[in-house]
Design a protein around this motif. Structure first.
Motif, PDB file in Angstrom:
ATOM      1  N   ILE A   1       0.806  -1.214   0.010  1.00 20.77           N
ATOM      2  CA  ILE A   1       0.106   0.090  -0.014  1.00 20.77           C
ATOM      3  C   ILE A   1       0.822   1.255  -0.037  1.00 20.77           C
ATOM      4  CG2 ILE A   1      -1.847   1.374   1.276  1.00 20.77           C
ATOM      5  CD1 ILE A   1      -2.595  -1.310   2.370  1.00 20.77           C
ATOM      6  N   ALA A   2       1.802   1.246   0.834  1.00 24.45           N
ATOM      7  CA  ALA A   2       2.821   2.499   0.883  1.00 24.45           C
ATOM      8  C   ALA A   2       4.122   1.885   1.515  1.00 24.45           C
ATOM      9  CB  ALA A   2       2.151   3.519   2.207  1.00 24.45           C
ATOM     10  N   ASP A   3       5.077   2.721   1.234  1.00 26.82           N
ATOM     11  CA  ASP A   3       6.491   2.475   1.789  1.00 26.82           C
ATOM     12  C   ASP A   3       6.846   3.826   2.157  1.00 26.82           C
ATOM     13  OD1 ASP A   3       9.079   2.209   2.209  1.00 26.82           O
ATOM     14  OD2 ASP A   3       9.493   1.943  -0.284  1.00 26.82           O
ATOM     15  N   GLU A   4       7.147   3.798   3.695  1.00 21.91           N
ATOM     16  CA  GLU A   4       7.268   5.230   4.227  1.00 21.91           C
ATOM     17  C   GLU A   4       8.967   5.036   4.966  1.00 21.91           C
ATOM     18  OE1 GLU A   4       2.813   6.936   4.159  1.00 21.91           O
ATOM     19  OE2 GLU A   4       3.802   6.454   6.190  1.00 21.91           O
ATOM     20  N   VAL A   5       9.683   5.993   5.064  1.00 18.86           N
ATOM     21  CA  VAL A   5      10.729   6.055   6.214  1.00 18.86           C
ATOM     22  C   VAL A   5      10.227   6.907   7.535  1.00 18.86           C
ATOM     23  CG1 VAL A   5      12.667   7.169   6.556  1.00 18.86           C
ATOM     24  CG2 VAL A   5      12.421   6.343   4.585  1.00 18.86           C
ATOM     25  N   GLN A   6      10.034   6.252   8.581  1.00 17.05           N
ATOM     26  CA  GLN A   6       9.101   6.913   9.527  1.00 17.05           C
ATOM     27  C   GLN A   6      10.271   7.696  10.509  1.00 17.05           C
ATOM     28  OE1 GLN A   6       8.052   4.673  13.229  1.00 17.05           O
ATOM     29  NE2 GLN A   6       5.735   5.358  12.721  1.00 17.05           N
ATOM     30  N   GLN A   7      11.430   7.254  10.826  1.00 13.79           N
ATOM     31  CA  GLN A   7      12.434   7.850  11.428  1.00 13.79           C
ATOM     32  C   GLN A   7      14.002   7.741  10.993  1.00 13.79           C
ATOM     33  OE1 GLN A   7      11.912   9.416  14.079  1.00 13.79           O
ATOM     34  NE2 GLN A   7       9.677   9.137  14.341  1.00 13.79           N
ATOM     35  N   VAL A   8      14.601   8.688  11.156  1.00 12.16           N
ATOM     36  CA  VAL A   8      15.946   8.600  10.661  1.00 12.16           C
ATOM     37  C   VAL A   8      16.794   9.139  12.002  1.00 12.16           C
ATOM     38  CG1 VAL A   8      17.908   9.757   9.592  1.00 12.16           C
ATOM     39  CG2 VAL A   8      15.609   9.389   8.467  1.00 12.16           C
ATOM     40  N   GLY A   9      17.835   8.129  12.307  1.00  7.75           N
ATOM     41  CA  GLY A   9      18.523   8.279  13.558  1.00  7.75           C
ATOM     42  C   GLY A   9      20.058   8.681  13.292  1.00  7.75           C
ATOM     43  N   THR A  10      20.656   8.039  14.195  1.00  2.00           N
ATOM     44  CA  THR A  10      22.267   8.398  14.205  1.00  2.00           C
ATOM     45  C   THR A  10      22.921   7.038  13.412  1.00  2.00           C
ATOM     46  OG1 THR A  10      22.645   6.992  16.258  1.00  2.00           O
ATOM     47  CG2 THR A  10      21.998   9.399  16.454  1.00  2.00           C
ATOM     48  N   VAL A  11      24.062   7.125  13.623  1.00  2.00           N
ATOM     49  CA  VAL A  11      24.767   6.073  12.895  1.00  2.00           C
ATOM     50  C   VAL A  11      24.596   4.553  13.371  1.00  2.00           C
ATOM     51  CG1 VAL A  11      27.016   6.135  14.250  1.00  2.00           C
ATOM     52  CG2 VAL A  11      27.190   5.391  11.977  1.00  2.00           C
ATOM     53  N   ASP A  12      24.254   4.586  14.644  1.00  2.00           N
ATOM     54  CA  ASP A  12      23.983   3.279  14.993  1.00  2.00           C
ATOM     55  C   ASP A  12      22.691   3.270  15.801  1.00  2.00           C
ATOM     56  OD1 ASP A  12      24.636   4.536  17.239  1.00  2.00           O
ATOM     57  OD2 ASP A  12      26.335   3.477  18.009  1.00  2.00           O
ATOM     58  N   HIS A  13      21.724   3.989  15.705  1.00  2.00           N
ATOM     59  CA  HIS A  13      20.506   4.192  16.512  1.00  2.00           C
ATOM     60  C   HIS A  13      19.497   4.846  15.855  1.00  2.00           C
ATOM     61  CE1 HIS A  13      17.734   4.224  19.852  1.00  2.00           C
ATOM     62  NE2 HIS A  13      17.764   5.632  19.878  1.00  2.00           N
ATOM     63  N   THR A  14      18.114   4.357  16.116  1.00  2.00           N
ATOM     64  CA  THR A  14      16.958   5.338  15.407  1.00  2.00           C
ATOM     65  C   THR A  14      15.662   4.836  16.338  1.00  2.00           C
ATOM     66  OG1 THR A  14      15.533   5.694  13.394  1.00  2.00           O
ATOM     67  CG2 THR A  14      16.294   3.564  13.976  1.00  2.00           C
ATOM     68  N   PRO A  15      15.214   5.886  16.834  1.00  2.21           N
ATOM     69  CA  PRO A  15      13.852   5.821  17.707  1.00  2.21           C
ATOM     70  C   PRO A  15      12.908   4.951  16.902  1.00  2.21           C
ATOM     71  CG  PRO A  15      14.195   8.066  17.241  1.00  2.21           C
ATOM     72  CD  PRO A  15      15.394   7.456  16.602  1.00  2.21           C
ATOM     73  N   VAL A  16      12.063   4.007  17.610  1.00  2.00           N
ATOM     74  CA  VAL A  16      10.754   3.552  17.080  1.00  2.00           C
ATOM     75  C   VAL A  16       9.785   3.891  18.107  1.00  2.00           C
ATOM     76  CG1 VAL A  16       9.846   1.271  16.503  1.00  2.00           C
ATOM     77  CG2 VAL A  16      12.332   1.884  15.965  1.00  2.00           C
ATOM     78  N   TYR A  17       8.793   4.102  17.634  1.00  2.46           N
ATOM     79  CA  TYR A  17       7.462   4.422  18.489  1.00  2.46           C
ATOM     80  C   TYR A  17       6.483   3.443  18.058  1.00  2.46           C
ATOM     81  CZ  TYR A  17      10.270   8.526  19.460  1.00  2.46           C
ATOM     82  OH  TYR A  17      11.455   9.454  19.828  1.00  2.46           O
ATOM     83  N   PRO A  18       6.110   2.220  18.863  1.00  2.00           N
ATOM     84  CA  PRO A  18       5.053   1.502  18.394  1.00  2.00           C
ATOM     85  C   PRO A  18       3.717   1.929  18.149  1.00  2.00           C
ATOM     86  CG  PRO A  18       6.449   0.455  20.076  1.00  2.00           C
ATOM     87  CD  PRO A  18       7.012   1.852  19.870  1.00  2.00           C
ATOM     88  N   ARG A  19       3.263   2.987  19.043  1.00  2.36           N
ATOM     89  CA  ARG A  19       2.302   3.525  18.922  1.00  2.36           C
ATOM     90  C   ARG A  19       1.766   4.201  17.581  1.00  2.36           C
ATOM     91  NH1 ARG A  19       0.372   7.368  23.664  1.00  2.36           N
ATOM     92  NH2 ARG A  19       0.327   5.462  24.895  1.00  2.36           N
ATOM     93  N   GLU A  20       2.800   4.918  17.005  1.00  2.34           N
ATOM     94  CA  GLU A  20       2.658   5.828  15.839  1.00  2.34           C
ATOM     95  C   GLU A  20       2.907   4.642  14.713  1.00  2.34           C
ATOM     96  OE1 GLU A  20       2.568   8.823  15.315  1.00  2.34           O
ATOM     97  OE2 GLU A  20       2.359   9.181  17.538  1.00  2.34           O
ATOM     98  N   VAL A  21       3.499   3.643  14.832  1.00  6.71           N
ATOM     99  CA  VAL A  21       3.481   2.699  13.636  1.00  6.71           C
ATOM    100  C   VAL A  21       2.166   1.978  13.620  1.00  6.71           C
ATOM    101  CG1 VAL A  21       4.290   0.274  12.991  1.00  6.71           C
ATOM    102  CG2 VAL A  21       6.062   1.805  14.230  1.00  6.71           C
TER     103      VAL A  21
END
Length: 223
Positions: free
Chosen positions: A170-190
């Motif tokens: 349906i869609a392909d989206e980049v939700q978050q962009v982080g650092t070189v070794d970490h990116t935050p993920v928010y399950p509620r937003e997903v």
């Protein structure tokens, strides 16, 4: 409008015709220089592509064909081979950042940018091929698409592919962009975004900037 160096590097996507050697005015005069050896190679490679199709050419020769237009006044075979040796596959060459492309001998700023234009076009095509199809049955194609889009990103991305009940994209989206070794993920937003799109399944994708070419995919349902 580009600078003189840019013009010489890529010729604005068009090959500049080589003038034929001028005829000597007398037999005593020094003969004109012969045409560069790579011109005949270019003609033969084009003929093979036209007669046998793209599947008959290995990746480095397809890349050569592309570089003919971007670098009109040089032998592009060693450049194509160097790009593949550095990045691995044709998709990963096109997915590499401009800065890394320029580290390869023969690739200047103008050519690197032109390759990214080609990459953007190829990614649009790949997304069109994946969209609306049952993508879980073509995992390799999906992985190639994700690698071309983000394998050499310098920061970690958290990407989500939203699927319908037939496992079509349906869609392909980049939700978050982080650092070189970490990116935050928010399950509620997903979950919220999945519900907004009426998605019944999602594929979570993230890259590993410290391990180029490494991509992780996880599949989950929303019910």
């Amino acid at each position: 409008m580009g600078t003189g160096s840019d013009d010489d590097e890529r010729g604005f996507f068009s090959e500049v015709p080589i003038r034929p050697p001028a005829k000597a005015k007398s037999s005593k005069e020094k003969p004109s220089e012969e045409k560069p050896h790579y011109l005949g190679h270019r003609d033969r490679l084009r003929e093979r592509f036209a007669s046998a199709g793209p599947d008959a050419l290995p990746d480095y020769e397809l890349l050569e064909l592309l570089l003919f237009r971007l670098i009109p006044r040089a032998d592009t075979k060693p450049v194509a081979k160097a790009l593949l040796a550095r990045f691995g596959t044709l998709a990963e060459v096109l997915g590499a950042p401009v800065g890394l492309l320029q580290e390869v001998k023969g690739i200047g700023p103008a050519v690197a940018l032109d390759l990214k234009v080609v990459a953007a076009t190829a990614q649009r095509m790949a997304r069109g091929e994946v969209r609306g199809r049952e993508i879980l049955s073509s995992w390799t194609q999906l992985l190639d698409y994700c690698r071309s889009a983000m394998a050499f990103e310098e920061r970690e991305q958290f990407r989500i592919l939203f699927l319908d009940k037939k496992n079509a994209l349906i869609a392909d989206e980049v939700q978050q962009v982080g650092t070189v070794d970490h990116t935050p993920v928010y399950p509620r937003e997903v979950i919220k975004r999945a519900l907004d799109l009426s998605a019944t399944a999602i594929i979570l994708v993230h890259n590993h900037p410290t391990q180029p070419r490494s991509i992780t995919l996880d599949h989950a349902t929303t019910h």
